[in-house]
Motif scaffolding. Sequence first.
Motif, PDB file in Angstrom:
ATOM      1  N   SER A  90       1.225   4.547  -7.159  1.00  0.00           N
ATOM      2  CA  SER A  90      -0.132   4.001  -7.062  1.00  0.00           C
ATOM      3  C   SER A  90      -0.508   3.690  -5.619  1.00  0.00           C
ATOM      4  O   SER A  90      -1.638   3.293  -5.342  1.00  0.00           O
ATOM      5  CB  SER A  90      -0.239   2.713  -7.891  1.00  0.00           C
ATOM      6  OG  SER A  90       0.000   2.970  -9.249  1.00  0.00           O
ATOM      7  N   ASN A  91       0.444   3.901  -4.707  1.00  0.00           N
ATOM      8  CA  ASN A  91       0.226   3.605  -3.296  1.00  0.00           C
ATOM      9  C   ASN A  91      -0.497   4.781  -2.641  1.00  0.00           C
ATOM     10  O   ASN A  91       0.067   5.856  -2.459  1.00  0.00           O
ATOM     11  CB  ASN A  91       1.581   3.363  -2.619  1.00  0.00           C
ATOM     12  CG  ASN A  91       1.449   2.955  -1.169  1.00  0.00           C
ATOM     13  OD1 ASN A  91       0.696   3.537  -0.400  1.00  0.00           O
ATOM     14  ND2 ASN A  91       2.233   1.959  -0.772  1.00  0.00           N
ATOM     15  N   GLN A  92      -1.755   4.578  -2.295  1.00  0.00           N
ATOM     16  CA  GLN A  92      -2.573   5.675  -1.782  1.00  0.00           C
ATOM     17  C   GLN A  92      -2.092   6.187  -0.426  1.00  0.00           C
ATOM     18  O   GLN A  92      -2.229   7.374  -0.111  1.00  0.00           O
ATOM     19  CB  GLN A  92      -4.043   5.242  -1.699  1.00  0.00           C
ATOM     20  CG  GLN A  92      -4.677   5.023  -3.066  1.00  0.00           C
ATOM     21  CD  GLN A  92      -4.542   6.242  -3.966  1.00  0.00           C
ATOM     22  OE1 GLN A  92      -4.967   7.346  -3.600  1.00  0.00           O
ATOM     23  NE2 GLN A  92      -3.950   6.065  -5.137  1.00  0.00           N
ATOM     24  N   GLU A  93      -1.535   5.309   0.397  1.00  0.00           N
ATOM     25  CA  GLU A  93      -0.999   5.758   1.684  1.00  0.00           C
ATOM     26  C   GLU A  93       0.163   6.723   1.459  1.00  0.00           C
ATOM     27  O   GLU A  93       0.260   7.761   2.112  1.00  0.00           O
ATOM     28  CB  GLU A  93      -0.533   4.558   2.509  1.00  0.00           C
ATOM     29  CG  GLU A  93       0.016   4.957   3.883  1.00  0.00           C
ATOM     30  CD  GLU A  93       0.539   3.779   4.692  1.00  0.00           C
ATOM     31  OE1 GLU A  93       0.960   3.992   5.847  1.00  0.00           O
ATOM     32  OE2 GLU A  93       0.522   2.644   4.162  1.00  0.00           O
ATOM     33  N   ILE A 134       5.171   2.903  -6.950  1.00  0.00           N
ATOM     34  CA  ILE A 134       4.959   3.524  -5.650  1.00  0.00           C
ATOM     35  C   ILE A 134       3.935   4.656  -5.754  1.00  0.00           C
ATOM     36  O   ILE A 134       3.262   5.003  -4.785  1.00  0.00           O
ATOM     37  CB  ILE A 134       6.305   4.059  -5.097  1.00  0.00           C
ATOM     38  CG1 ILE A 134       6.218   4.290  -3.592  1.00  0.00           C
ATOM     39  CG2 ILE A 134       6.741   5.327  -5.824  1.00  0.00           C
ATOM     40  CD1 ILE A 134       7.558   4.610  -2.957  1.00  0.00           C
TER      41      ILE A 134
END
Length: 392
Positions: free
Chosen positions: A32-35, A30
């Motif tokens: 690595s999730n840019q959002e 998670i």
Amino acid sequence: MACLFLAGTATAQEGDPPRRGASITIEGSILSNQELIRDAERGLHHLYNMEYGPADSVFISIENRYPDHPVGPFLRSLVSWWRILPQLESGEEAQDEAFYDAMARVIKRSERMLDKNRKDFDAMFFKGAAHGFRGRLRSNREEWLKAGKDGKAALEYVFEIAEADTSNADFQFGSGVYNYFASVIPKKYPIVKPILFFFPSADRELGLRLLKQTATKGRLIQTEAVYFLLQIYLIYEPDFQRAVRYASWLTGKYPDNAFFRLMEGRVYVKWSRWSRAFKAFDEVTTGHAAGKPGYTDALASVAAFYTGRYHVQGSRYDEAEISFLAVDGLTAGQKKDSRFRIEAALRLGMVYDLQGRRQKAERTYRHVLDMRKNGDSHKRAKKYLKSPYNSQ
């Protein structure tokens, strides 16, 4: 030792080769999730500006989006943490239960993930971080046995997560904390040497390099890294220019954070820049009077204490008296006498002596003796009861 309890978020050391048999990967994490990162950054910006409601709203939305993941309760626990931090000196524990409950949820959710995959990066990261932060508060509360257990649990994940060998600057923070403080604390506080004998070896220079990397390139933990560097150059390796640089970064980015503003003032006090220090403390006093969030009585009492010392430096004894009396009023409801309350009372007696008001000075010194001992506070109070304080 409290600093070491944060090392649970560490990963591979910069420049280390991948370890043989590494089985942990950040792929699919998670983190690595840019959002998510952008939303978390937005919430953290609110939080560090002591905008608790807006911060919690952002973190609630993240938790709703990932209902079974530890990220939500972990971020929400930081809201409780930043309500606790400005009150630490007062002994106020009203937010402790909410903080501990949130950390327990983080650990429980992480363990569920680990039951499915014992090398789950997110689960290891957040479980280690939860133990680290919980250990930090327990250390502040002098619950040494519980803090030690959390520290051990957090440290376990330092080396587990190191297998991931990521270059993400945020993930270097825990390793930086451990390497630096495990190197310098035994020298500053020799009493902990027997405890750290059982800990892995540490590298001060590596620790500094990793903390600076996080402070420069980090996203979620950048502010924590800057704060730790400020502490280092204020307390452990006094360096005025570096301390000012990090303090100014914090107050510049988060102008409504009273805690950071106080730290800035204390930097100037340490190097006797009293007029500049007064400006910082006056901002805290003004913010407290306006009822701004986070500008607690506890922080205002610290500002009043240093303001009193500033006036003593300028021989403005009437103003100093007002400031030291303000400390007494602001701390009257504390569960235990803070060191600032005790020191303010002692210095108030000294001011009365300088004004020639001996009877008031004697009463104040006796009041100090009724308080808990703080350093040599009782010794000095007894000394000035026998012979009036003289600044010469």
